[in-house]
Design a protein around this motif. Structure first.
Motif, PDB file in Angstrom:
ATOM      1  N   ASP A   1      20.519 -55.834  31.224  1.00 55.69           N
ATOM      2  CA  ASP A   1      19.869 -56.308  32.452  1.00 55.69           C
ATOM      3  C   ASP A   1      20.295 -55.414  33.610  1.00 55.69           C
ATOM      4  O   ASP A   1      20.997 -54.413  33.416  1.00 55.69           O
ATOM      5  CB  ASP A   1      20.179 -57.804  32.710  1.00 55.69           C
ATOM      6  N   ALA A   2      19.901 -55.798  34.826  1.00 54.94           N
ATOM      7  CA  ALA A   2      20.131 -54.932  35.995  1.00 54.94           C
ATOM      8  C   ALA A   2      21.459 -55.234  36.679  1.00 54.94           C
ATOM      9  O   ALA A   2      21.765 -54.668  37.734  1.00 54.94           O
ATOM     10  CB  ALA A   2      18.968 -55.086  36.979  1.00 54.94           C
TER      11      ALA A   2
ATOM     12  N   SER B   1      32.038 -59.134  24.706  1.00 54.82           N
ATOM     13  CA  SER B   1      32.165 -60.559  25.070  1.00 54.82           C
ATOM     14  C   SER B   1      33.459 -60.860  25.819  1.00 54.82           C
ATOM     15  O   SER B   1      33.537 -61.834  26.552  1.00 54.82           O
ATOM     16  CB  SER B   1      32.083 -61.438  23.820  1.00 54.82           C
ATOM     17  N   ASN B   2      34.508 -60.052  25.624  1.00 58.01           N
ATOM     18  CA  ASN B   2      35.787 -60.390  26.265  1.00 58.01           C
ATOM     19  C   ASN B   2      36.158 -59.433  27.391  1.00 58.01           C
ATOM     20  O   ASN B   2      37.317 -59.384  27.816  1.00 58.01           O
ATOM     21  CB  ASN B   2      36.914 -60.476  25.224  1.00 58.01           C
ATOM     22  N   ASN B   3      35.169 -58.660  27.828  1.00 60.42           N
ATOM     23  CA  ASN B   3      35.329 -57.863  29.052  1.00 60.42           C
ATOM     24  C   ASN B   3      36.471 -56.861  29.028  1.00 60.42           C
ATOM     25  O   ASN B   3      37.066 -56.573  30.058  1.00 60.42           O
ATOM     26  CB  ASN B   3      35.512 -58.808  30.255  1.00 60.42           C
TER      27      ASN B   3
ATOM     28  N   ALA C   1      25.171 -53.281  33.380  1.00 61.02           N
ATOM     29  CA  ALA C   1      23.940 -53.514  32.608  1.00 61.02           C
ATOM     30  C   ALA C   1      24.021 -54.727  31.691  1.00 61.02           C
ATOM     31  O   ALA C   1      23.316 -54.788  30.673  1.00 61.02           O
ATOM     32  CB  ALA C   1      23.589 -52.251  31.802  1.00 61.02           C
ATOM     33  N   GLY C   2      24.897 -55.691  32.017  1.00 53.68           N
ATOM     34  CA  GLY C   2      25.018 -56.874  31.163  1.00 53.68           C
ATOM     35  C   GLY C   2      25.814 -56.614  29.894  1.00 53.68           C
ATOM     36  O   GLY C   2      25.995 -57.508  29.066  1.00 53.68           O
ATOM     37  N   PHE C   3      26.326 -55.381  29.730  1.00 58.83           N
ATOM     38  CA  PHE C   3      27.193 -55.084  28.564  1.00 58.83           C
ATOM     39  C   PHE C   3      28.440 -55.935  28.661  1.00 58.83           C
ATOM     40  O   PHE C   3      28.939 -56.474  27.684  1.00 58.83           O
ATOM     41  CB  PHE C   3      27.517 -53.590  28.560  1.00 58.83           C
ATOM     42  N   ASN C   4      28.962 -56.052  29.862  1.00 56.70           N
ATOM     43  CA  ASN C   4      30.065 -56.968  30.136  1.00 56.70           C
ATOM     44  C   ASN C   4      30.082 -57.273  31.629  1.00 56.70           C
ATOM     45  O   ASN C   4      29.235 -56.766  32.383  1.00 56.70           O
ATOM     46  CB  ASN C   4      31.421 -56.416  29.641  1.00 56.70           C
ATOM     47  N   THR C   5      31.037 -58.098  32.022  1.00 55.97           N
ATOM     48  CA  THR C   5      31.180 -58.347  33.463  1.00 55.97           C
ATOM     49  C   THR C   5      32.619 -58.042  33.865  1.00 55.97           C
ATOM     50  O   THR C   5      33.155 -58.624  34.791  1.00 55.97           O
ATOM     51  CB  THR C   5      30.863 -59.821  33.816  1.00 55.97           C
TER      52      THR C   5
ATOM     53  N   ASP D   1      19.710 -45.077  34.439  1.00 56.09           N
ATOM     54  CA  ASP D   1      18.415 -45.751  34.632  1.00 56.09           C
ATOM     55  C   ASP D   1      18.473 -47.249  34.310  1.00 56.09           C
ATOM     56  O   ASP D   1      17.448 -47.907  34.188  1.00 56.09           O
ATOM     57  CB  ASP D   1      17.355 -45.085  33.746  1.00 56.09           C
ATOM     58  N   TYR D   2      19.691 -47.821  34.183  1.00 53.32           N
ATOM     59  CA  TYR D   2      19.805 -49.181  33.628  1.00 53.32           C
ATOM     60  C   TYR D   2      19.122 -50.251  34.474  1.00 53.32           C
ATOM     61  O   TYR D   2      18.741 -51.304  33.963  1.00 53.32           O
ATOM     62  CB  TYR D   2      21.279 -49.552  33.400  1.00 53.32           C
ATOM     63  N   GLN D   3      18.959 -49.982  35.788  1.00 49.10           N
ATOM     64  CA  GLN D   3      18.384 -51.054  36.618  1.00 49.10           C
ATOM     65  C   GLN D   3      16.917 -51.316  36.293  1.00 49.10           C
ATOM     66  O   GLN D   3      16.422 -52.415  36.508  1.00 49.10           O
ATOM     67  CB  GLN D   3      18.583 -50.748  38.091  1.00 49.10           C
TER      68      GLN D   3
END
Ligand code: NOJ
Ligand code: CA
Length: 571
Positions: free
Chosen positions: A440-441, A58-60, A445-449, A460-462
């Protein structure tokens, strides 16, 4: 430890391919679990193991955290998860990624705060997702205040919280080796004595023969129960006690990944004293709080050994995990059937608990040789059809429901897990099964930004991610969701289980019966196709098909390609 469906009549006309894998439509919303408020909720539950470091950041900062988990409780509820077992998030030097606990009643700042843990517990309650913590009972971190005191002098009141002995003949007190390499004894310069560690030297073993240590540990366990957690997964239960006379272990054939001769650890694992201790923990701590449970990391070879962990009067662990299915290689129906039956029919009436994946083992999608023409997704589906229809509680591992693959490090320089650094290339460590959850793609993979994730995202995450799979009716995720919804609504899956076609070496088949319903599961673990008649499978007619993959319903029965699987009602 390590390395150690469509209606029958219509279906006859169809040719099935991997692309048309799921048949009953996956539920748009997950039905409620009606047993969630019962004290024996855990018998009807799906438990989900989650590795906080890898779930959501959550805190990148590159490391998953408690807020990340809280943000995704909706996903877990939608999947039909009744409880999460979260691996350790306590303050820790992270030598063994949290399994070296420096303070049992706090949260490591990299994972969040006590307030974050309370928020997770409270929000979980709102979403009917119970929280279970990991209780590392065998050892603490060498940075725990108890160990710092203990090592300071032979007379310190905490000295006997750990296991200290004089050396012998200029070396360690005996021949015991650590599972993580080298001698299991470390000489400490302050007092010149050795302390015992089954795992890393930074993980000194706790001395459960000391009543003061026992009380201190029971207090720690109660601390979190009071905060609302539903119990514990007990780490490395079998290593809790060792022989007091320190008898040497006999040698075993071969050499371990770290270069020392193997040994048969009969004198420092599975000691009978642990059962008395587990009974005390159950009675004096857990049973004071209704509906609280103990799950065990109980690696044993045989079902009778597992039975011991239920306790002679079913008064120790409610859910000792049966982990031996993980070690079968190749995995065959002939090997699975007697093992499952033996766990099922344990003489004390203990409730079965199965896990096929965890943070210490290669993911099942990457563990076995795949028959020609099959993929990891087919393996994911056959495993799901098994673990979600066996009688007993399934423990899933994050990403299993997406068919995530092992993402092993390619170079020793990239390895994070110390056993992988020490044992490379024979032992590559456990990074491969711990890579970030694929949401997500988007980038990471949406784990963080933000910062680079602590382990690389699977390539293969996409396409293999929650968003894509939730939208695809034929995805592995929706295969899991369909089966979990069935568990919540079909009384057959709360009923009895009978193996059928018992002498078949390749195909595992069983019937679940309850509430006037019958459900048939047929799983082809063989390398060739199989044709089975319904008479062979216990009779009746194929009714509503719940899930089906690489299987055709024929005029007389079923045709299963390798890794073919079907779960269907029998009328
Ligand atoms: C078992 C845990 O699952 C594993 O990850 C850990 O390294 C050892 N116990 C030591 O705590
Ligand atoms: Ca973080």
């Amino acid at each position: 430890m390590r390395r150690a469906f469509v209606h029958g009549l219509m279906a006859t006309a169809m040719v099935f391919s991997a692309a048309s894998a799921a048949f009953a439509a996956a539920p748009s919303t997950m039905p409620a679990n009606k047993t969630a408020a019962q004290d024996d909720w855990w018998k009807h539950a799906v438990i989900y193991e989650l590795y906080p470091r890898s779930f959501a950041d959550s805190n990148n900062d590159g490391i998953g955290d408690l807020k990340g988990i809280t943000n995704h409780l909706g996903y877990l509820a939608d999947l039909g998860v009744d409880a999460i077992w979260m691996t350790p998030m306590f303050p820790s030097p992270q030598v063994d990624f949290g399994y070296d606990v420096a303070d049992y009643d706090n949260v490591d700042p990299q994972f969040g705060t006590i307030a974050d843990a309370d928020a997770l517990i409270a929000k979980g309650k709102g979403q009917n997702v119970k929280i279970i913590l990991d209780f590392v009972i065998n050892h603490s971190s060498d940075k725990h205040a108890w160990f710092q005191q203990s090592k300071s002098s032979k007379t310190n009141p905490y000295r006997d919280f750990y296991i200290w002995r004089d050396g012998k003949n200029g070396g360690p007190p005996n021949n015991w080796t650590s599972l993580f390499g080298g001698s299991a004894w470390e000489k400490d310069p302050t007092t010149g004595q050795y302390y015992y560690h089954f795992f890393y030297a930074q993980q000194p073993d706790l001395n459960w023969r000391n009543p003061a240590l026992e009380k201190a540990m029971f207090d720690q366990a109660e601390w979190w129960l009071k905060r609302g957690v539903y119990g514990y997964r007990l780490d490395a239960v079998g290593t809790m006690f060792e022989r007091e006379d320190l008898k040497d272990n006999p040698p075993a054939p071969g050499t371990d990944a770290f270069g020392l001769p193997e040994q048969n650890r009969i004198n420092n694992t599975e000691q009978p004293e642990m059962h008395t201790e587990l009974q005390k923990l159950r009675q004096n701590v857990i049973d004071k709080y209704p509906g609280r449970i103990l799950i065990g990391e109980t690696y044993v070879s045989t079902a009778p050994e597992l039975t011991k962990f239920y306790g002679a009067k079913n008064d120790e662990l409610q859910l000792p995990m049966y982990l031996s299915l993980i070690g079968l290689k190749p995995i065959t129906a002939a090997d699975l059937r007697p093992r499952i039956e033996a766990v099922e029919s344990n003489p004390v009436g203990g409730w079965p608990c199965f896990a096929l994946n965890n943070h210490d083992q290669r993911r099942s999608t990457s563990r076995y040789d795949l028959p020609a023409g099959t993929t990891g997704d087919d393996m994911a589906r056959i495993m799901a059809a098994m673990i979600l229809t066996l009688r007993g509680t399934p423990i899933l591992y994050y990403g299993e429901e997406l068919g995530m693959l092992n993402n092993d490090p390619k170079r020793v320089e990239d390895v994070q897990d110390i056993i992988g650094k020490k044992g490379w290339p024979k032992e590559k460590g456990r990074d491969g099964e711990r890579t970030p959850m694929q949401w997500d793609a988007s980038v990471n993979a949406g784990f963080n930004t933000g910062a680079k994730p602590w382990l690389p995202i699977g390539p293969d995450y996409q396409t293999r991610n929650v968003a894509a799979e939730r939208a695809d009716p034929n995805s592995v995720l929706n295969y899991y969701r369909t089966l979990i919804a069935e568990r919540r609504t079909n009384p057959a899956l709360a009923g009895d289980m009978t193996m059928v076609d018992r002498s078949n070496p390749n195909v595992l088949s069983y019937v679940r019966t309850g509430g006037g319903k019958k459900l048939l599961t047929v799983l082809n673990f063989g390398g060739t196709a199989s044709d089975l008649t319904l008479a062979q499978l216990g009779g009746g007619k194929i009714g509503r098909v719940i899930v089906q993959n690489r299987t055709t319903v024929t005029a007389n029965g079923l045709h299963l390609a390798p890794l073919g699987a079907i779960v269907a009602e029998i009328n």
